[in-house]
Design an enzyme around this catalytic site. Structure first.
Site, short mmCIF file in Angstrom:
data_model
loop_
_atom_site.label_atom_id
_atom_site.label_comp_id
_atom_site.label_asym_id
_atom_site.label_seq_id
_atom_site.Cartn_x
_atom_site.Cartn_y
_atom_site.Cartn_z
N LYS A 97 0.86 -1.18 0.00
CA LYS A 97 0.00 0.00 0.00
C LYS A 97 0.90 1.23 0.00
CE LYS A 97 -3.64 2.39 2.52
NZ LYS A 97 -4.67 2.28 3.56
N GLU A 145 7.52 -6.67 1.39
CA GLU A 145 6.25 -6.58 2.15
C GLU A 145 5.39 -7.82 1.93
OE1 GLU A 145 4.90 -4.68 4.32
OE2 GLU A 145 5.88 -2.72 4.24
N LYS A 147 -2.18 -1.41 -3.88
CA LYS A 147 -3.05 -0.24 -3.83
C LYS A 147 -2.22 1.01 -3.91
CE LYS A 147 -6.11 1.86 -0.45
NZ LYS A 147 -6.61 1.76 0.89
N ARG A 207 -10.82 9.79 1.88
CA ARG A 207 -10.71 10.45 3.20
C ARG A 207 -11.85 11.46 3.38
NH1 ARG A 207 -4.08 11.07 3.14
NH2 ARG A 207 -3.67 8.81 3.06
N LYS A 222 1.10 9.99 5.97
CA LYS A 222 1.19 8.58 6.38
C LYS A 222 2.50 7.95 5.92
CE LYS A 222 -3.83 7.96 6.74
NZ LYS A 222 -4.98 7.03 6.61
C1 PBG Z 1 -7.16 3.61 5.43
C2 PBG Z 1 -7.70 3.34 4.09
C3 PBG Z 1 -7.57 4.22 3.01
C4 PBG Z 1 -8.21 3.67 1.94
C5 PBG Z 1 -8.76 2.45 2.35
N1 PBG Z 1 -8.42 2.26 3.70
C6 PBG Z 1 -6.98 5.57 2.93
C7 PBG Z 1 -5.72 5.87 3.58
O1 PBG Z 1 -4.81 5.04 3.68
O2 PBG Z 1 -5.60 7.01 4.01
C8 PBG Z 1 -8.28 4.32 0.60
C9 PBG Z 1 -9.21 3.80 -0.37
C10 PBG Z 1 -9.52 4.72 -1.47
O3 PBG Z 1 -8.88 5.77 -1.68
O4 PBG Z 1 -10.47 4.41 -2.19
N2 PBG Z 1 -7.12 2.58 6.32
#
Ligand code: PBG
Length: 331
Positions: free
Chosen positions: A201, A241, A256, A211, A225
């Site tokens: 990720k 990972e 992702k 968000r 992050k």
């Molecule tokens: C956070 C999380 C995120 C998404 C899914 N779970 C955003 C982030 O890491 O800030 C993003 C999914 C999307 O953008 O569609 N646990």
């Protein structure tokens, strides 16, 4: 054996004469069973509301969510990923609400599985919907605490496995969480709970609309992050990972975002040959959807983007367009 291909013995256009022949030799086909629909469910809310930065995507109260899920099933989709939108008064620095028995998402999961026992339900494991600072873990000073966070994620996992989630998807990127969660699941006799690890990720700007959707962007503010999500330029690290998460007990790994990271999807599928999913995230969806709405792009770009993700090696794809695309490909 290299083949010597020469015109006119070889005319590649012979296999492009009409759509039936094109279909017959098509290498990549997208079907409804490749698609997973994410859905936002909002606490203490009745009805549905739009999300400014995500065209056509809604936040649902639980009653409307159940109706939406019925539509998703009727469109041919078997798998959903639920994301809670939590009352801001319930957010705190350690995300306590995430592990409260009978919290909103655990209740919602029970209701969904009661009404649709056959659906495969993916529950997100992370603290960001529950923290007042918007990070995926517990913050001390400006540092997200790895090991303390894992403890809470483990409790959250047991709670949501108990509520009936078929798949738990840790999206937090703490080190070692898959192993600890897997052990706890084995010990508590959740032997069939599937772990879908957000293994690679990236620290992506494409998450912005999500968000907004879960109302964590104002909590996060300008904070980043980057101390837990991956550097966007890294590739070897993605292999590292994924190797760790498989060895710790992940059943499925995920990359992702998807479209800007097709090389990573390909590399991981090719290297490990394990079930590999990709998440076409909110920003990817919104940019295509908005351009389609403006009639700057043909609506076919959405299907094209999903086929490209599958061609890269994804076995299944989370996409906000899943329901609509599934309808389209079944017609
Ligand atoms: C956070 C999380 C995120 C998404 C899914 N779970 C955003 C982030 O890491 O800030 C993003 C999914 C999307 O953008 O569609 N646990």
């Amino acid at each position: 054996m290299p083949i010597d291909r020469k015109y006119p013995n070889t005319r590649l256009r012979r296999l492009r004469q009409n759509s039936s022949i094109i279909d017959l030799v098509s290498e990549t086909k997208l079907t409804s069973s490749d698609l997973i629909q994410p859905i936002f469910i909002k606490e203490n809310f009745d009805g549905e509301e739009t999300i400014d930065s995500m065209p056509n995507i809604l936040r649902f109260g639980i009653t409307n969510a159940l109706k939406e899920i019925e539509e998703i099933i009727n469109a041919g989709i078997n798998t959903i990923a639920v994301f809670p939108v939590i009352e801001s008064s319930k957010k705190d620095s350690i995300g306590s609400e995430a592990v409260n028995k009978n919290n909103f998402i655990s209740d919602s999961i029970k209701k969904i599985k009661e009404e649709f026992p056959e659906i495969i339900l993916i529950a997100d494991i992370a603290l960001d919907p529950y923290t007042d600072h918007g990070h995926d873990g517990i913050l001390k000073g400006d540092e997200v605490q790895n090991d303390e966070t894992i403890k809470v994620l483990t409790d959250q996992s047991l709670l949501l496995a108990d509520a009936g989630a078929d798949i738990l998807a840790p999206s937090d990127m703490m080190d070692g969480r898959i192993g600890v969660i897997r052990n706890a699941l084995e010990e508590e006799n959740f032997k069939n709970t599937i772990l879908l690890s957000y293994a690679a990720k990236y620290n992506s700007k494409f998450y912005g609309p999500f968000r907004d959707a879960v109302k964590s962007s104002s909590n996060l503010g300008k904070s980043s992050k980057s101390s837990y999500q991956m550097n966007i330029g890294n590739k070897d690290e993605a292999l590292h990972e994924v190797a760790l998460d498989i060895s710790e007990g992940a059943d499925i790994v995920m990359v992702k975002p998807a479209m800007p990271y097709l090389d990573i999807i390909h590399l991981i599928k090719d290297s490990f040959k394990v079930p590999t999913f990709a998440y076409q995230v909110s920003g990817e969806f919104s940019m295509l959807k908005l351009a389609i709405k403006q009639e700057w792009l043909d609506e076919g770009v959405m299907l094209e983007s999903l086929i490209s993700i599958k061609r890269a090696g994804a076995d299944a794809i989370l996409s906000y367009a899943a329901k609509d695309i599934s309808k389209e490909i079944n017609n």
